[in-house]
Write a protein that holds these residues in place. Structure first.
Motif, mmCIF file in Angstrom:
data_model
loop_
_atom_site.group_PDB
_atom_site.id
_atom_site.type_symbol
_atom_site.label_atom_id
_atom_site.label_comp_id
_atom_site.label_asym_id
_atom_site.label_seq_id
_atom_site.Cartn_x
_atom_site.Cartn_y
_atom_site.Cartn_z
ATOM 1 N N SER A 205 0.835 -1.192 0.000
ATOM 2 C CA SER A 205 0.000 0.000 0.000
ATOM 3 C C SER A 205 0.879 1.255 0.000
ATOM 4 O O SER A 205 2.085 1.195 0.245
ATOM 5 C CB SER A 205 -0.892 -0.004 1.244
ATOM 6 O OG SER A 205 -0.101 -0.123 2.408
ATOM 7 N N ASP A 211 -5.564 -0.149 4.674
ATOM 8 C CA ASP A 211 -6.167 -1.457 4.429
ATOM 9 C C ASP A 211 -5.811 -1.868 3.001
ATOM 10 O O ASP A 211 -6.198 -1.205 2.039
ATOM 11 C CB ASP A 211 -7.686 -1.349 4.603
ATOM 12 C CG ASP A 211 -8.415 -2.663 4.364
ATOM 13 O OD1 ASP A 211 -7.793 -3.629 3.876
ATOM 14 O OD2 ASP A 211 -9.624 -2.725 4.661
ATOM 15 N N TYR A 212 -5.051 -2.956 2.881
ATOM 16 C CA TYR A 212 -4.579 -3.377 1.559
ATOM 17 C C TYR A 212 -4.458 -4.888 1.543
ATOM 18 O O TYR A 212 -3.816 -5.482 2.418
ATOM 19 C CB TYR A 212 -3.220 -2.732 1.265
ATOM 20 C CG TYR A 212 -2.682 -3.000 -0.118
ATOM 21 C CD1 TYR A 212 -3.213 -2.350 -1.228
ATOM 22 C CD2 TYR A 212 -1.631 -3.894 -0.308
ATOM 23 C CE1 TYR A 212 -2.704 -2.594 -2.510
ATOM 24 C CE2 TYR A 212 -1.116 -4.134 -1.577
ATOM 25 C CZ TYR A 212 -1.652 -3.491 -2.680
ATOM 26 O OH TYR A 212 -1.157 -3.727 -3.927
ATOM 27 N N SER A 213 -5.071 -5.521 0.552
ATOM 28 C CA SER A 213 -4.984 -6.971 0.418
ATOM 29 C C SER A 213 -4.913 -7.347 -1.051
ATOM 30 O O SER A 213 -5.318 -6.581 -1.926
ATOM 31 C CB SER A 213 -6.181 -7.661 1.095
ATOM 32 O OG SER A 213 -7.416 -7.126 0.642
ATOM 33 N N GLY A 222 -2.741 -9.975 3.192
ATOM 34 C CA GLY A 222 -3.043 -8.626 3.629
ATOM 35 C C GLY A 222 -1.827 -8.006 4.295
ATOM 36 O O GLY A 222 -0.944 -8.712 4.792
ATOM 37 N N THR A 223 -1.779 -6.664 4.327
ATOM 38 C CA THR A 223 -0.570 -5.957 4.706
ATOM 39 C C THR A 223 -0.366 -5.774 6.204
ATOM 40 O O THR A 223 0.765 -5.805 6.687
ATOM 41 C CB THR A 223 -0.563 -4.560 4.047
ATOM 42 O OG1 THR A 223 -0.640 -4.727 2.631
ATOM 43 C CG2 THR A 223 0.685 -3.784 4.384
ATOM 44 N N SER A 227 -5.985 -4.818 7.654
ATOM 45 C CA SER A 227 -6.318 -5.586 6.450
ATOM 46 C C SER A 227 -6.872 -6.982 6.734
ATOM 47 O O SER A 227 -7.197 -7.711 5.796
ATOM 48 C CB SER A 227 -5.063 -5.718 5.572
ATOM 49 O OG SER A 227 -4.445 -4.468 5.363
ATOM 50 N N SER A 230 -10.573 -7.460 5.268
ATOM 51 C CA SER A 230 -10.670 -7.483 3.804
ATOM 52 C C SER A 230 -9.978 -8.716 3.227
ATOM 53 O O SER A 230 -10.433 -9.273 2.215
ATOM 54 C CB SER A 230 -10.067 -6.209 3.207
ATOM 55 O OG SER A 230 -8.675 -6.111 3.434
ATOM 56 N N THR A 231 -8.908 -9.158 3.881
ATOM 57 C CA THR A 231 -8.224 -10.371 3.421
ATOM 58 C C THR A 231 -9.141 -11.579 3.558
ATOM 59 O O THR A 231 -9.259 -12.400 2.631
ATOM 60 C CB THR A 231 -6.930 -10.588 4.230
ATOM 61 O OG1 THR A 231 -6.111 -9.430 4.134
ATOM 62 C CG2 THR A 231 -6.162 -11.786 3.715
#
Length: 242
Positions: A205, A211-213, A222-223, A227, A230-231
């Motif tokens: 990200s 929030d990054y997946s 996921g990061t 996250s 969302s993962t």
């Protein structure tokens, strides 16, 4: 969905619980990185087991402090009868007690602790490899990708992430926690270095705590703590598409 996959998931938890932070506090399970996936998978109809390599765990100190623990997450932590807390404190399994062939999803939760025990967690790695070989989904969050290099595809003899795109906790994040020098001193390998060493592509990200997946076939990563949900939602979508 593949007929040989049960709607059952195992959430892996680090068994390492040692002091690594500058103030002497311990790392261990980062609570929400297991709690949020547990909630998402439960809502999606999965039966869930929690397991660590040794059948033991401790909490990461920072995961129990604001802003990482607040609201409904804090309420869950303080409720001994919450389904997640009951599983964690009364039914945490040892990796060697898990049975191959039972799970359609393997998910590795984290905390910095994962860097210390996941690379050598042969029991957890074997269960994850079994899930993979039977066509299931393997997911991780934050420092959880530390387990991925050791999850071997039986067809290729190489890590399941070779040639795949994954994410995980950033070097920037380690610097924010003021922990990178300690990790180097302890000779544990940050996520980005661990995954690229086995031929994976690392994606991240813009900011360490966005929030990054990422979905890459049947590998979902996921990061950071933000996250986990969302993962897990991505994992459900992948599983339901199999």
């Amino acid at each position: 969905m593949s007929n040989n996959l049960q709607r059952k998931a195992v959430i892996a938890i680090s068994s390492f619980n040692g002091p690594i932070y500058p103030d002497g506090h311990k790392t261990g399970l980062f609570l929400t990185e297991a709690l949020h996936p547990f909630e998402v998978l439960t809502e999606a109809g999965f039966e869930i087991d929690l397991a660590s390599e040794t059948g033991t765990y401790g909490f990461d100190f920072n995961s129990l402090q604001p802003p990482f623990l607040a609201g409904s997450d804090k309420a869950a932590y303080n409720n001994a009868n919450h389904p997640f807390m009951v599983k964690l404190n009364s039914h945490l399994k040892k990796a060697s007690d898990l049975k191959k062939g039972e799970y359609g999803v393997f998910f590795a939760s984290a905390g910095h602790a994962a860097l210390y025990d996941y690379p050598t967690a042969k029991g957890l790695q074997a269960i994850a490899a079994d899930v993979w070989d039977r066509g299931g989904v393997v997911g991780t969050v934050c420092h959880g990708p530390a387990i991925l290099p050791g999850i071997i595809d039986s067809k290729t003899g190489k890590s399941i992430i070779e040639g795949r795109t994954v994410t995980g906790f950033t070097i920037e994040g380690e610097l924010i926690f003021n922990i990178l020098d300690k990790l180097r001193a302890d000779k544990v390998v940050p996520v980005v270095e661990a995954v690229t060493a086995v031929g994976a592509f690392y994606s991240t990200s813009m900011n360490a705590f966005d929030d990054y997946s990422v979905t890459s076939g049947r590998v979902v990563t996921g990061t950071n703590p933000q996250s986990g949900r969302s993962t897990a939602e991505r994992i459900v979508r992948v599983f339901d598409s199999l």
